[in-house]
Structure formats: structure tokens, C-alpha cells
Design an enzyme around this catalytic site. Structure first.
Site, PDB file in Angstrom:
ATOM      1  N   CYS A 172       0.794  -0.980  -0.043  1.00 29.37           N
ATOM      2  CA  CYS A 172      -0.112  -0.011   0.141  1.00 29.37           C
ATOM      3  C   CYS A 172       0.852   1.517   0.094  1.00 29.37           C
ATOM      4  O   CYS A 172       1.943   1.284   0.560  1.00 29.37           O
ATOM      5  CB  CYS A 172      -0.951   0.217   1.113  1.00 29.37           C
ATOM      6  SG  CYS A 172      -2.255  -1.300   1.160  1.00 29.37           S
ATOM      7  N   THR A 173       0.461   2.026  -0.956  1.00 30.92           N
ATOM      8  CA  THR A 173       1.307   3.475  -0.950  1.00 30.92           C
ATOM      9  C   THR A 173       0.386   4.639  -1.051  1.00 30.92           C
ATOM     10  O   THR A 173      -0.687   4.636  -1.711  1.00 30.92           O
ATOM     11  CB  THR A 173       2.093   3.500  -2.249  1.00 30.92           C
ATOM     12  OG1 THR A 173       2.952   2.303  -2.375  1.00 30.92           O
ATOM     13  CG2 THR A 173       3.078   4.521  -2.425  1.00 30.92           C
TER      14      THR A 173
END
Length: 357
Positions: A33-34
Site C-alpha cells: 500500500c502506498t
């Protein structure tokens, strides 16, 4: 604002940051996740994020009105509140808000962080399931400064139970507002750590944020035009997102500004089919969101759909008593263009049930 400072000659700084990088990479897991934030010259503020997970978490998009009665689903001392702001939120397993934007333009993004430790319950302090953490922020605050001022007093204890798929529900929270202000909230060793400032534009996962900043400082010395780390490890994605987000031209406007941030998030995404045993969040990108915080528009990009659709908040009814609405997605539904007309009346999902120890 928190800053890292290295002294000494350039070779010494490189050696020091190289040691920090090696230690952190060896010790940390590699979750996914970014999130990245960019402020353009005309004042447009765009924040994007990816959702990477071992399976489809059945996410859907929800419209929550003002005046909604809430409770923290964390035992008899659960936090209770009434939503002051309407919001659009993306759910996770139907028990948590993963991200969203309220009608004031405040955006919250909850990402996985394996090192999270929320501490023990405190007497006379209400408890809140982690499933409601991001939603509480969206319901309660108009600006980052307002949120930081209250949340630093720790008005509740977060309780993090097990997710429906058997994995721990642990994470850290990033928020931003239409001014470009940003804050990162982490609980480490039972203590709340806040990084508040416009420079904190990128967040991924492990290691914790201070370590990510040290790793990024090392790669800045090398220079992104020389070499960038290319794996799907959280530390590598942090470096790439930081470099590419910083390279976005400031004079972009409109759809090009939105597309530029989406392109950075896509660069940090993982292909479908990627899984890592024992690390449920080192996996395929399931979906991406981009929030235009000035224009109050949510863009949704599914990894399994060829189209991006959007929800302008001005097209939704957030008035008290207006009712909760849901945009179906988990059945494979997809939309083109503005999807506001496809919302359906629904009951609000309950946050992940938690029991304080």
C-alpha cells in the site's frame, strides 16, 4: 515539523545512511500500500493511494451524512460520537474505512503497519476499534491542524482485533486537507507518534515512518536519475513514490494533475497474482483511489476494470437525515464517468468488533 539531519562529509553521510538502510532493510518486513500527496502551483491538492492485499477485501464506496450516530465497537467503554461532516468512504471487508474524503476536503488514508502497538486500555478513556479510526477523523475534523490538536491528547484508545481473514488489523493513518497540510499518525510501543507538516507527502508501510525517512535520505544522496530501488518492498516503494511525486511538474492543472498522481501510484503498484506467504499485504494491488481535495472529487481505479470512475461530492446529499448510501462494487460492478447516480440506500456497516484486553 520533524527533520533528519546528518553531519560530516558526504562520504561519511553516505556511509551512515547506508548502514541505516541496510539495518532497516534486514530487520523489516515488506508490506504494501502506498500513499502520496502533491500540491500544484494553482493550489490544487491531489492525494492518491493503492490498496494491496492477498485477496479482494470486498471494498465498496459509501456516502455518510452529517448527524450520523456512531459508536466505536470496542466493548462497554466504546467511544460514541455524532458525525459533524458528511463523507465518502471506501470500506475494507465491510468492517473498516480504508480511505475517504469529507465534505470539507479532508482526506484520511489507513495503511497497514505491522509494527503498530496501540498500548493497553486506559482507565476512563473510551475505546475505538481500528475499523473506525479513519472514519472518526472524517466525521469529526475539517482540517489537519484541527485533527492534530485534538488527537495528540489521545482522547481514545485504539483496539486492533483480528480481521475477517485471520490477519492482524494493524495500521497507521495519513491525513491531508485542501491547504496541502499533512500528518502521519503511528502507535509504536504503545505511544502515539505524529509527524505533522506539508513535507510529509508519502507513506507506505514497514518500517515505521522515521526509518522510512532515513532510508529515503540515503537514496536522495544517490539521486533518482542514477538509480532507484525497484522491488515491491514498502521501503523501495517509499523511495520511488517520493522521487516521482517530487518530479511532477507543478504547473499541471485539471485532469493532467490528477493523472500525474495516479501515474505515481500505478508505478508503486503490484501486478495481479503477486502474493507473499505470511505477509497478507505484500500482494497484488486491488484498487487505487485519487482524491482531488480542492474540487472534492473521488476517483476510483480498480485493478480488474479498464475504466476509472469518479464521484463528485457536490452531487451527493450529506444533509442530516439524508440517509446512508452505498455504491456496490464487491459483486464485480463497474462504472464509467460520474457514478453518483448509482448509489443505493443502505445501512451503515458496523466497525470491526473489538474487545479490549
Amino acid at each position: 515539523m520533524h527533520r533528519l539531519c546528518f553531519t560530516g562529509s558526504r562520504p561519511q553521510r553516505l556511509a551512515l545512511t547506508g548502514i541505516v538502510a541496510a539495518v532497516a532493510l534486514a530487520a523489516s518486513p515488506a508490506p504494501a500500500c502506498t500513499r502520496c500527496l502533491h500540491v500544484f502551483a494553482d493550489g490544487t491538492v491531489i492525494v492518491g493511494r493503492s490498496m494491496d492485499w492477498m485477496e479482494d477485501p470486498g471494498s465498496e464506496i459509501w456516502c455518510f451524512p452529517r448527524g450520523l450516530q456512531r459508536q466505536g465497537h470496542a466493548g462497554p467503554k466504546s467511544l460514541t460520537w455524532t458525525s459533524r461532516h458528511g463523507s465518502v468512504a471506501v470500506s475494507f471487508y465491510g468492517v473498516a474505512t480504508a480511505c475517504g474524503m469529507n465534505e470539507k476536503g479532508l482526506v484520511a488514508n489507513l495503511l497497514y503497519l505491522a509494527e503498530s502497538d496501540y498500548g493497553k486500555p486506559v482507565a476512563d478513556r473510551p475505546a475505538l476499534s481500528i475499523g473506525g479510526w479513519a472514519q472518526y477523523v472524517l466525521d469529526s475534523y475539517a482540517t489537519v491542524a484541527e485533527a492534530v490538536a485534538e488527537l495528540r491528547t489521545e482522547p481514545f484508545t485504539i483496539v486492533a482485533p483480528i480481521l475477517p481473514n485471520g490477519e492482524p488489523a494493524v495500521g497507521h493513518l495519513a491525513i491531508s486537507d485542501p491547504s496541502g497540510d499533512s500528518a502521519i499518525f503511528e502507535y509504536l510501543g504503545g505511544r502515539l507518534v505524529i509527524h505533522h507538516g506539508r513535507d510529509f507527502t508519502v507513506m507506505t508501510n514497514s518500517p515505521p515512518f522515521d526509518d522510512q525517512l532515513a532510508l529515503n535520505a540515503y537514496w536522495k544522496e544517490i539521486g533518482g536519475d542514477v538509480m532507484l530501488p525497484g522491488t515491491i518492498r514498502a521501503s523501495d516503494r517509499f523511495v520511488r513514490a517520493s522521487y516521482y511525486c517530487g518530479a511532477i511538474p507543478k504547473d499541471l492543472t485539471g485532469i493532467r494533475a490528477i493523472a500525474s498522481v495516479l501515474s505515481v501510484i500505478r508505478n508503486a503498484s503490484a501486478p495481479l497474482g503477486i502474493t507473499t506467504p505470511g505477509e497478507p499485504n505484500v500482494a497484488s494491488t486491488i484498487w487505487r483511489t485519487v482524491h482531488d481535495q480542492k474540487s472534492r472529487v473521488l476517483y476510483f481505479d480498480s485493478a480488474t476494470s479498464p475504466t476509472v470512475f469518479w464521484v463528485p461530492l457536490e452531487t451527493l446529499d450529506f444533509s442530516a437525515g439524508g440517509g446512508v448510501k452505498r455504491l456496490p462494487l464487491k459483486g464485480g460492478e463497474t462504472y464509467t464517468g460520474t457514478a453518483s447516480a448509482s448509489f443505493q440506500p443502505a445501512e451503515p456497516f458496523p466497525f470491526l468488533e473489538a474487545k479490549p484486553e
